[in-house]
Design a protein around this motif. Structure first.
Motif, PDB file in Angstrom:
ATOM      1  N   SER A   1       0.826  -1.213   0.000  1.00 17.77           N
ATOM      2  CA  SER A   1       0.000   0.000   0.000  1.00 17.77           C
ATOM      3  C   SER A   1       0.858   1.261   0.000  1.00 17.77           C
ATOM      4  O   SER A   1       0.489   2.260  -0.604  1.00 17.77           O
ATOM      5  CB  SER A   1      -0.949   0.018   1.200  1.00 17.77           C
TER       6      SER A   1
ATOM      7  N   ILE B   1      -6.089  -0.741   0.138  1.00 14.81           N
ATOM      8  CA  ILE B   1      -5.168  -1.827   0.487  1.00 14.81           C
ATOM      9  C   ILE B   1      -4.746  -1.718   1.944  1.00 14.81           C
ATOM     10  O   ILE B   1      -4.650  -2.722   2.652  1.00 14.81           O
ATOM     11  CB  ILE B   1      -3.961  -1.840  -0.463  1.00 14.81           C
ATOM     12  N   SER B   2      -4.525  -0.505   2.415  1.00 15.89           N
ATOM     13  CA  SER B   2      -4.161  -0.317   3.813  1.00 15.89           C
ATOM     14  C   SER B   2      -5.311  -0.701   4.742  1.00 15.89           C
ATOM     15  O   SER B   2      -5.094  -1.259   5.822  1.00 15.89           O
ATOM     16  CB  SER B   2      -3.745   1.133   4.046  1.00 15.89           C
TER      17      SER B   2
END
Length: 80
Positions: free
Chosen positions: A16, A28-29
């Motif tokens: 990320s 994504i994080s």
């Protein structure tokens, strides 16, 4: 075996950080923090659970904000 969950979350978190698109970075994080949360639950580690829970809420807020900004820009450009 439990640490494999942590390594997956770590890998996703590192991926990320390489993202140029902020929305993709946030998504994504967010997923990485969700996996970290599961890891914290498996380890019975309150700092992981609390920290990742807060991070998930922050990422969700920013994702919502980014999507709203994009919708507003699209709406505004349709009138120009």
């Amino acid at each position: 075996m439990i640490h494999l969950v942590g390594y997956v979350a770590l890998a996703m978190n590192l991926v990320s950080m390489a993202m140029k698109n902020v929305l993709h970075l946030r998504i994504i994080s967010l997923l990485a923090n969700g996996i970290y949360l599961i890891y914290g639950i498996l380890l019975n580690a309150p700092p992981f659970i609390i920290g990742c829970g807060i991070a998930i809420l922050i990422h969700m807020f920013h994702i919502f904000k980014l999507k709203e900004e994009r919708r507003a820009a699209k709406y505004k450009s349709s009138f120009l």
